[in-house]
Design a protein around this motif. Structure first.
Motif, PDB file in Angstrom:
ATOM      1  N   ALA A   1       0.826  -1.195   0.000  1.00 24.69           N
ATOM      2  CA  ALA A   1       0.000   0.000   0.000  1.00 24.69           C
ATOM      3  C   ALA A   1       0.865   1.252   0.000  1.00 24.69           C
ATOM      4  CB  ALA A   1      -0.923   0.001   1.208  1.00 24.69           C
ATOM      5  N   ALA A   2       1.982   1.198   0.737  1.00 27.87           N
ATOM      6  CA  ALA A   2       2.859   2.369   0.771  1.00 27.87           C
ATOM      7  C   ALA A   2       3.437   2.628  -0.609  1.00 27.87           C
ATOM      8  CB  ALA A   2       3.978   2.154   1.779  1.00 27.87           C
ATOM      9  N   ALA A   3       3.806   1.560  -1.309  1.00 28.84           N
ATOM     10  CA  ALA A   3       4.348   1.747  -2.651  1.00 28.84           C
ATOM     11  C   ALA A   3       3.282   2.317  -3.575  1.00 28.84           C
ATOM     12  CB  ALA A   3       4.867   0.423  -3.201  1.00 28.84           C
ATOM     13  N   MET A   4       2.051   1.806  -3.434  1.00 28.38           N
ATOM     14  CA  MET A   4       0.969   2.356  -4.248  1.00 28.38           C
ATOM     15  C   MET A   4       0.756   3.822  -3.889  1.00 28.38           C
ATOM     16  SD  MET A   4       0.563  -0.238  -5.706  1.00 28.38           S
ATOM     17  CE  MET A   4      -0.721  -0.469  -6.784  1.00 28.38           C
ATOM     18  N   GLY A   5       0.887   4.137  -2.614  1.00 27.94           N
ATOM     19  CA  GLY A   5       0.745   5.527  -2.185  1.00 27.94           C
ATOM     20  C   GLY A   5       1.809   6.407  -2.826  1.00 27.94           C
ATOM     21  N   SER A   6       3.045   5.909  -2.866  1.00 27.03           N
ATOM     22  CA  SER A   6       4.110   6.680  -3.513  1.00 27.03           C
ATOM     23  C   SER A   6       3.796   6.874  -4.986  1.00 27.03           C
ATOM     24  CB  SER A   6       5.437   5.952  -3.395  1.00 27.03           C
ATOM     25  OG  SER A   6       5.804   5.857  -2.062  1.00 27.03           O
ATOM     26  N   MET A   7       3.325   5.799  -5.586  1.00 24.52           N
ATOM     27  CA  MET A   7       2.927   5.880  -6.995  1.00 24.52           C
ATOM     28  C   MET A   7       1.818   6.919  -7.130  1.00 24.52           C
ATOM     29  SD  MET A   7       4.144   4.346  -9.472  1.00 24.52           S
ATOM     30  CE  MET A   7       3.814   4.692 -11.178  1.00 24.52           C
ATOM     31  N   GLY A   8       0.874   6.866  -6.195  1.00 26.45           N
ATOM     32  CA  GLY A   8      -0.206   7.851  -6.192  1.00 26.45           C
ATOM     33  C   GLY A   8       0.340   9.259  -6.047  1.00 26.45           C
ATOM     34  N   GLY A   9       1.360   9.411  -5.185  1.00 24.16           N
ATOM     35  CA  GLY A   9       1.984  10.720  -5.024  1.00 24.16           C
ATOM     36  C   GLY A   9       2.586  11.196  -6.333  1.00 24.16           C
TER      37      GLY A   9
ATOM     38  N   LEU B   1      12.227   1.107  -6.080  1.00 26.79           N
ATOM     39  CA  LEU B   1      11.448   0.260  -5.180  1.00 26.79           C
ATOM     40  C   LEU B   1       9.953   0.492  -5.390  1.00 26.79           C
ATOM     41  CD1 LEU B   1      11.569  -1.695  -2.762  1.00 26.79           C
ATOM     42  CD2 LEU B   1      11.658   0.264  -1.267  1.00 26.79           C
ATOM     43  N   THR B   2       9.579   1.779  -5.476  1.00 25.98           N
ATOM     44  CA  THR B   2       8.175   2.112  -5.724  1.00 25.98           C
ATOM     45  C   THR B   2       7.688   1.450  -7.014  1.00 25.98           C
ATOM     46  OG1 THR B   2       8.526   4.233  -4.676  1.00 25.98           O
ATOM     47  CG2 THR B   2       6.567   4.017  -6.022  1.00 25.98           C
ATOM     48  N   LEU B   3       8.486   1.621  -8.061  1.00 21.78           N
ATOM     49  CA  LEU B   3       8.066   1.079  -9.351  1.00 21.78           C
ATOM     50  C   LEU B   3       8.017  -0.442  -9.307  1.00 21.78           C
ATOM     51  CD1 LEU B   3      10.071   3.458 -11.681  1.00 21.78           C
ATOM     52  CD2 LEU B   3       7.646   3.555 -11.074  1.00 21.78           C
ATOM     53  N   LEU B   4       9.017  -1.038  -8.660  1.00 25.01           N
ATOM     54  CA  LEU B   4       9.062  -2.507  -8.593  1.00 25.01           C
ATOM     55  C   LEU B   4       7.827  -3.047  -7.876  1.00 25.01           C
ATOM     56  CD1 LEU B   4      10.670  -5.251  -8.828  1.00 25.01           C
ATOM     57  CD2 LEU B   4      11.281  -4.830  -6.461  1.00 25.01           C
ATOM     58  N   ILE B   5       7.504  -2.469  -6.725  1.00 25.95           N
ATOM     59  CA  ILE B   5       6.374  -3.005  -5.957  1.00 25.95           C
ATOM     60  C   ILE B   5       5.071  -2.768  -6.725  1.00 25.95           C
ATOM     61  CG2 ILE B   5       5.105  -2.917  -3.785  1.00 25.95           C
ATOM     62  CD1 ILE B   5       7.601  -2.160  -2.379  1.00 25.95           C
ATOM     63  N   THR B   6       4.951  -1.585  -7.313  1.00 28.83           N
ATOM     64  CA  THR B   6       3.749  -1.323  -8.096  1.00 28.83           C
ATOM     65  C   THR B   6       3.587  -2.367  -9.195  1.00 28.83           C
ATOM     66  OG1 THR B   6       4.214   0.997  -7.729  1.00 28.83           O
ATOM     67  CG2 THR B   6       2.490   0.482  -9.287  1.00 28.83           C
ATOM     68  N   TRP B   7       4.690  -2.626  -9.885  1.00 29.72           N
ATOM     69  CA  TRP B   7       4.641  -3.596 -10.969  1.00 29.72           C
ATOM     70  C   TRP B   7       4.329  -4.994 -10.434  1.00 29.72           C
ATOM     71  CZ3 TRP B   7       3.559  -4.582 -15.595  1.00 29.72           C
ATOM     72  CH2 TRP B   7       3.939  -5.801 -16.161  1.00 29.72           C
TER      73      TRP B   7
ATOM     74  N   VAL C   1      -3.337  -8.750 -11.112  1.00 26.66           N
ATOM     75  CA  VAL C   1      -4.032  -8.583 -12.379  1.00 26.66           C
ATOM     76  C   VAL C   1      -3.580  -9.617 -13.394  1.00 26.66           C
ATOM     77  CG1 VAL C   1      -4.582  -6.994 -14.230  1.00 26.66           C
ATOM     78  CG2 VAL C   1      -4.329  -6.150 -11.898  1.00 26.66           C
ATOM     79  N   LEU C   2      -2.267  -9.783 -13.509  1.00 25.37           N
ATOM     80  CA  LEU C   2      -1.780 -10.744 -14.495  1.00 25.37           C
ATOM     81  C   LEU C   2      -1.664 -12.142 -13.906  1.00 25.37           C
ATOM     82  CD1 LEU C   2       1.071  -8.634 -16.096  1.00 25.37           C
ATOM     83  CD2 LEU C   2      -1.344  -8.712 -16.690  1.00 25.37           C
ATOM     84  N   ASP C   3      -1.852 -12.219 -12.568  1.00 25.11           N
ATOM     85  CA  ASP C   3      -1.765 -13.524 -11.919  1.00 25.11           C
ATOM     86  C   ASP C   3      -0.407 -14.170 -12.125  1.00 25.11           C
ATOM     87  OD1 ASP C   3      -3.162 -14.919 -10.186  1.00 25.11           O
ATOM     88  OD2 ASP C   3      -4.664 -15.692 -11.585  1.00 25.11           O
ATOM     89  N   HIS C   4       0.634 -13.364 -12.029  1.00 26.85           N
ATOM     90  CA  HIS C   4       1.956 -13.884 -12.329  1.00 26.85           C
ATOM     91  C   HIS C   4       2.966 -13.296 -11.354  1.00 26.85           C
ATOM     92  CE1 HIS C   4       5.792 -14.099 -14.603  1.00 26.85           C
ATOM     93  NE2 HIS C   4       5.319 -15.305 -14.830  1.00 26.85           N
TER      94      HIS C   4
ATOM     95  N   ALA D   1      10.721 -11.274  -6.002  1.00 26.76           N
ATOM     96  CA  ALA D   1      10.384  -9.870  -5.768  1.00 26.76           C
ATOM     97  C   ALA D   1      10.642  -9.446  -4.322  1.00 26.76           C
ATOM     98  CB  ALA D   1       8.938  -9.616  -6.139  1.00 26.76           C
ATOM     99  N   PHE D   2      10.247 -10.303  -3.387  1.00 23.10           N
ATOM    100  CA  PHE D   2      10.379  -9.911  -1.987  1.00 23.10           C
ATOM    101  C   PHE D   2      11.832  -9.663  -1.607  1.00 23.10           C
ATOM    102  CE2 PHE D   2      10.767 -10.816   2.540  1.00 23.10           C
ATOM    103  CZ  PHE D   2       9.862  -9.896   3.029  1.00 23.10           C
ATOM    104  N   ASP D   3      12.704 -10.588  -2.034  1.00 25.77           N
ATOM    105  CA  ASP D   3      14.126 -10.425  -1.729  1.00 25.77           C
ATOM    106  C   ASP D   3      14.665  -9.127  -2.315  1.00 25.77           C
ATOM    107  OD1 ASP D   3      15.120 -12.630  -0.188  1.00 25.77           O
ATOM    108  OD2 ASP D   3      14.474 -13.899  -1.842  1.00 25.77           O
ATOM    109  N   VAL D   4      14.267  -8.869  -3.548  1.00 28.02           N
ATOM    110  CA  VAL D   4      14.805  -7.674  -4.209  1.00 28.02           C
ATOM    111  C   VAL D   4      14.321  -6.412  -3.501  1.00 28.02           C
ATOM    112  CG1 VAL D   4      14.876  -6.399  -6.368  1.00 28.02           C
ATOM    113  CG2 VAL D   4      15.039  -8.884  -6.378  1.00 28.02           C
ATOM    114  N   MET D   5      13.054  -6.430  -3.070  1.00 28.40           N
ATOM    115  CA  MET D   5      12.534  -5.270  -2.335  1.00 28.40           C
ATOM    116  C   MET D   5      13.377  -4.990  -1.105  1.00 28.40           C
ATOM    117  SD  MET D   5       8.498  -5.976  -2.053  1.00 28.40           S
ATOM    118  CE  MET D   5       7.583  -6.562  -3.453  1.00 28.40           C
TER     119      MET D   5
END
Lengths: 649, 208
Positions: A462-470, B26-32, B39-42, B47-51
Motif C-alpha cells: 500500500a505504501a508503494a501504491m501511495g508513492s505511486m499515487g503521489g 522500489l516504488t516502481l518494482l512493488i507497483t509492478w 491482475v496478471l496472476d503472475h 520480488a520480496f528479496d529484491v525489495m
C-alpha cells in the motif's frame, strides 16, 4: 545564555552522580546493575547532543562486550562483533521497516504537488457558515495534508504562510490562529498512515495493520475535538474569530450560471437540465453544461454505484459469510492495484460517501469501504477474477439483504435528496474546487489506508501504491519534473537513513540491555511496587510524556518501548492499545513548550510581533484537548479497539 | 583542510544520492509486482528479496551522506544552546568514545560476515532457489567504511571548530523544510508578512 547551559549541564552531572551513588559498590555490582547504569548513561549521552544512532551503537557495543566478558572472556570480542552485525542485518532485512521510506517518499511527493493552497481555499469557502470558519478550515486542511505527508515542519510552515495571514486579516486572535495551525500540523503524527506507528509496530512487534486500524478513529476524534473547541470558542466569543466578511466569502460564478440563476432559480440540477434542453438562453456550449451536470450528479452516481455494489456484496451467495469486511476482502482482493491508482485518476468518482452532508452513508456502515473503492467496480467486473465469477456460477440463489443495508440506503437517499435540494450554483463551484483539492488527497489516503486495513495489501504494498499515487498526483497538478523527484528522493534517503540507522543503534543497544539482564531488574522492581493496571498505565504515560520534552519521538520509541512492552502482560494490557495511547501521548510532546518544534516552525514564518509566548499560549488549550482525548481513549478503549476487533477477530 | 572536508562530503553525498534512487526503483518494482500478481496472476518469487535489498541498500549507503549533512537525529534540547566550542568538544569526545569503536566494529564484523557469505555464495532462503544474497551483505562493511571516512572528517571538523570557534561550512543540500522554497511555492513574499505585523500590533493595542 550561560545560565541555561550551566543549569542543563548541572542536571546532567547530577543524574550521572545520582546513578553512581545508587549503584551498589563495584564488588557487589551484578550485570543487572550494569544494565541500569547503561540506561541512565544513555539518557545523559543523548542529551549531550551527539547523533543518537551512534551513541546507542557505541554504548551498546561496550556494554554487550562487558556482558559477554562476564560469561566467557575469550569469546567476548567475537560474540560482540557477531551480535552487532546480526542486529544490523536484521534491520536491513526488516519487512516492517521497509514501508518507512515508501511512506516518507509519498509524503514528500504529495507535499510538492502543492495542493495545500487550493485545499485551504476551497475548505474555508465550504465552511464559510461555520463559526470560526478559517480556523476550522485550517485544522481540517492540516489534518488532511499532514496525514498525507506526515511532515510536521513543512505543514506548519506552509499553513503559517497561508492560513496565518488569512486569519490575521480576518481579525482572528493571534493565539487562536497559532494554536489551530500548530495543533493541526501535528495531527499527521497520529492519523495513519503515519511513520510513528510503523516504528512502534516494528519495535513492539505489533501488527502495523492493526495499529493503523486502531489509530484511525482516535485521530479523527482528536481532529473533531479541535474543530469542536474552535467552533465553541468562536460562538461564545466572536471577537476571537469574527465571521468572514461577505467579500471574502464571495465565489465568482461563471456566466452561464448567472444566467440560469437569474431566469430559472438557484437549483443546479433543474437549472442545468433546463439549460441543456435549451429552455434558458445561456450562450454557453451545451458541452459545458453537460459536463457541469455530470459533475453535479457525481454524488448521486457514486452513491448508486456504491449501494448497487454493496447490494451485490451483501446478497452474494458466498458460503460461510462471516462479516462484511471479510467478504469485501475476498471480493476485492483482485483489484487493489487499481483502487489505489485508479482512484487517483478519477478523484471525483469516489467521494459521494464523504461529501454528502450527513456522513452516515460514508462512515459508519460497512459500505464505507465500497465508497472508497467505488471507482473500481467496472474494471473489477472486467477483470473477472476467477473467485467472484466462480461463486456466482455455482450458486444462483441470493441471500436477502440485511436490514442495515436498507437503512443505509434509506438514509443515504434522504441525505442525497436533501443535498440536491440545497445544491445551488455557488455550492457547485465550491464542490468543483473541493474535487480538485480535497478529494484527491482524501482518496489517496483512503485508498492506502483502506487496502491496508481491509487486508487487501500489506502496508509495504500500500505504501508503494501511495508513492505511486503521489507521483501521479504531482503529475496531475503539473508539478512533476525531474527536479521535484530528485529532491524527494534525496530527502527520502536522508530521512530513512536517519530513522533506520537509529534502529540499527537501538537494536544493538537493547540487545546489550537484555544480555545484562537490566530488563529483569526493572520488571522485578515494577512488580514489587504492586501497582494496579491503572496506576501502571498512568505511570507509564507520565514517564513517556516527560521523556517527550527532551527527546524526539523516534528516540523514545526505539529506546524505551522495549522496556515497557515486556511489562504489559503482567498488567493485562494489550500492546496494541498501549501503542495507541503512546502515539496520542507523543503528539502532545510536539505541542508542549518550551521545546515544541511546531512553535518554532510557525515562529519562523510569522510576522515579527507574533512572539513565541503567544504561540505557546495558543497551543495550551489544544494541548489540554489532547489530554482530554488521551483520557477519553483510556476510559473508552473502544474508540481505538473497536475497528481492529471487528476486522481481525 | 576545508577542501578535504568538502571533497569527502561530496563523495559521501554522491554515493548517497546514487543509492537514493533505489526508492524510486522500489516504488516502481512493488507497483509492478502488485499489478503482476493481482491482475496478471503472475507473481515473481524473487520480488520480496529484491525489495528488501533495495530498501536495505538505500538506507545503509545513505548513512554517511546523512552524516555529512548533519542529518542524524540529535537530542538538541541543550546542544542547541551550547556555544560552538563546547559543541565541538562534546562531539569530539563522543566521536572518539562511541562513534569510532562502534563503527569500526560494525565494519570489521560486517567484513567477516560478508566474506563468509561470499565463500559459500549464499543465496536467500526466503524462497527456494532465491537470489544471491552475498552482494547485499557486502553493503554492511561498505556502509561502515564510508561512515568511518566521513566520521574522520567530522572529527577533524570538531578540531577545526575547537581552534577557530566556528563550525566549518558545509555544502548545501536539499532541506526538509526550506522556508524560502515553501514561500515561493505558495507565492508569499516577505513584504506580505511584514505588512501583517501592523495587524498584530493593532490587536495587541486593542487588548491592552
Amino acid at each position: 545564555m550561560r545560565k541555561e547551559i550551566y543549569f542543563g549541564l548541572t542536571i546532567l552531572i547530577a543524574v550521572v552522580v545520582g546513578v553512581f551513588v545508587l549503584m551498589p559498590p563495584p564488588s557487589e555490582m551484578t550485570n543487572g546493575h550494569l544494565g541500569l547504569l547503561m540506561l541512565g548513561l544513555i539518557v545523559v549521552a543523548i542529551m549531550l547532543g551527539f547523533p543518537t544512532a551512534f551513541t546507542l551503537m557505541g554504548m551498546g557495543m561496550i556494554f554487550a562486550w562487558l556482558a559477554f566478558r562476564s560469561q566467557n572472556p575469550n569469546l567476548a570480542v567475537q560474540q560482540t562483533l557477531d551480535l552487532m552485525v546480526q542486529r544490523a542485518y536484521s534491520v536491513m532485512s526488516n519487512d516492517v521497516l521497509i514501508s518507512i521510506p515508501l511512506f516518507v517518499f509519498m509524503g514528500y511527493l504529495v507535499e510538492r504537488a502543492n495542493l495545500i493552497e487550493k485545499l485551504f481555499k476551497s475548505l474555508h469557502l465550504a465552511m464559510a457558515r461555520v463559526p470560526g470558519s478559517l480556523a476550522v478550515a485550517t485544522v481540517i486542511t492540516c489534518a488532511v495534508f499532514a496525514t498525507a505527508t506526515g511532515i510536521v515542519g513543512a505543514v506548519v510552515t506552509l499553513m503559517g504562510l497561508l492560513a496565518m495571514p488569512a486569519m490575521l486579516k480576518a481579525g482572528y486572535n493571534t493565539r487562536l490562529a497559532a494554536g489551530a495551525i500548530t495543533a493541526g500540523g501535528c495531527l499527521g503524527i497520529l492519523i495513519p498512515p503515519s511513520v510513528l506507528l510503523i516504528v512502534y509496530g516494528a519495535t513492539a512487534g505489533v501488527s502495523v495493520v492493526k495499529l493503523y486500524a486502531g489509530a484511525f478513529f482516535p485521530g479523527i476524534m482528536l481532529a473533531g475535538l479541535y474543530v469542536g473547541y474552535i467552533v465553541v470558542v468562536a460562538k461564545l466569543n466572536p471577537q476571537l474569530a469574527p465571521p468572514l466578511a461577505e467579500a471574502d466569502r464571495h465565489v465568482p460564478l461563471p456566466d452561464y450560471a448567472e444566467k440560469i440563476t437569474a431566469s430559472f432559480g438557484n437549483n443546479v440540477v433543474r437549472g442545468l437540465v433546463a439549460g441543456v434542453q435549451g429552455k434558458v438562453k445561456t450562450d454557453a456550449p451545451s458541452r459545458t453544461l453537460m459536463s457541469q451536470l455530470a459533475i453535479a450528479l457525481l454524488p448521486a452516481i457514486v452513491f448508486t454505484a456504491a449501494m448497487g455494489l454493496s447490494y451485490r456484496m451483501v446478497t452474494a451467495p458466498i458460503e460461510a459469510v462471516t462479516t462484511d469486511a471479510v467478504q469485501m476482502g475476498s471480493g476485492f482482493s483482485s483489484d487493489e492495484a487499481k483502487s489505489a491508482s485508479g482512484g487517483l485518476q478519477e478523484p471525483p468518482a469516489d467521494d459521494g460517501g464523504l461529501k454528502e452532508p450527513p456522513p452516515e452513508g460514508g462512515l459508519k456502515e460497512p459500505p464505507a469501504a465500497e465508497a472508497v473503492k467505488a471507482p473500481a467496480p467496472a474494471t473489477q467486473a472486467a477483470a473477472a477474477k476467477p473467485k467472484a465469477s466462480a461463486t456466482e456460477a455455482t450458486t444462483g440463489e441470493r441471500v436477502p439483504a440485511p436490514t442495515a443495508f436498507w437503512i443505509t440506503l434509506g438514509l443515504g437517499t434522504v441525505a442525497l435528496l436533501a443535498f440536491y435540494a440545497i445544491f445551488n450554483f455557488v455550492r457547485l463551484e465550491i464542490f468543483k474546487m473541493l474535487l480538485g483539492s480535497f478529494f484527491p488527497l482524501a482518496v489517496l489516503i483512503m485508498a492506502v489506508l483502506g487496502t491496508i486495513v481491509f487486508g487487501l495489501a500489506t502496508p509495504t504494498e500500500a505504501a508503494a501504491m501511495g508513492s505511486m499515487g503521489g507521483l501521479l498526483l504531482a503529475a496531475a497538478y503539473r508539478r512533476l519534473n525531474i527536479g521535484v523527484v530528485r529532491e524527494s528522493v534525496y530527502l527520502t534517503a536522508k530521512t530513512s537513513a536517519m530513522v533506520c540507522w537509529l534502529f540499527v543503534g537501538s537494536s544493538i543497544f537493547s540487545a546489550a540491555f537484555a544480555l545484562l539482564g537490566g530488563q529483569e531488574i526493572i520488571n522485578k522492581w515494577v512488580l514489587s511496587m504492586d501497582l494496579t493496571p491503572v496506576q501502571f498505565m498512568l505511570l507509564a504515560q507520565a514517564i513517556i510524556f516527560l521523556l517527550g520534552w527532551p527527546l524526539e519521538w523516534t528516540e523514545i520509541i526505539v529506546i524505551f518501548m522495549p522496556i515497557f512492552i515486556p511489562l504489559l502482560p503482567h498488567f493485562n494490557i494489550d500492546p496494541l492499545f498501549f501503542g495507541l495511547l503512546v502515539a496520542l501521548n507523543l503528539q502532545t510532546a510536539f505541542l508542549s513548550p518550551p521545546v515544541a518544534m511546531a512553535a518554532f516552525y510557525l515562529k519562523g514564518v510569522s510576522p515579527p510581533h507574533v512572539t513565541l509566548n503567544q504561540i505557546f499560549l495558543g497551543m495550551l488549550p489544544f494541548m489540554a484537548i489532547q489530554v482530554v482525548a488521551l483520557t477519553l481513549l483510556y476510559i473508552f478503549p473502544g474508540i481505538g479497539m473497536w475497528l481492529p476487533s471487528v476486522l481481525y477477530k | 583542510m576545508q577542501k578535504l572536508f568538502l571533497f569527502v562530503d561530496k563523495v559521501s553525498t554522491k554515493i548517497g544520492h546514487a543509492f537514493s534512487w533505489l526508492i524510486l526503483a522500489l516504488t516502481l518494482l512493488i507497483t509492478w509486482e502488485v499489478f503482476s500478481r493481482y491482475v496478471l496472476d503472475h507473481p515473481h518469487p524473487w520480488a520480496f528479496d529484491v525489495m528488501i535489498m533495495m530498501y536495505g541498500g538505500m538506507f545503509m549507503m545513505a548513512g554517511a551522506y546523512t552524516l555529512s549533512k548533519n542529518g542524524h537525529v540529535r537530542g538538541d534540547v541543550l546542544y542547541g544552546f551550547f556555544p560552538p566550542r563546547l559543541q565541538a568538544g562534546l562531539d569530539l569526545a563522543l566521536y572518539l568514545l562511541f562513534f569510532m569503536p562502534g563503527v569500526i566494529a560494525l565494519a570489521w564484523a560486517g567484513y567477516g560476515y560478508a566474506s563468509e557469505s561470499w565463500a559459500i555464495k549464499e543465496i536467500s532462503n526466503i524462497t527456494s532457489d532465491g537470489p544471491p544474497i552475498y552482494p547485499f551483505k557486502t553493503i554492511i562493511p561498505l556502509a561502515g567504511a564510508m561512515l568511518l571516512i566521513q566520521g574522520c572528517v567530522e572529527i577533524l571538523r570538531c578540531i577545526v571548530c575547537l581552534q577557530t570557534g566556528a563550525w566549518p561550512r558545509r555544502a548545501d543540500d536539499v532541506e526538509e523544510v526550506d522556508v524560502e522554497k515553501l514561500k515561493d511555492m505558495v507565492n508569499v513574499k516577505d513584504e506580505d508578512i511584514a505588512k501583517l505585523d501592523a495587524l498584530v500590533v493593532a490587536q495587541e493595542g486593542a487588548h491592552k
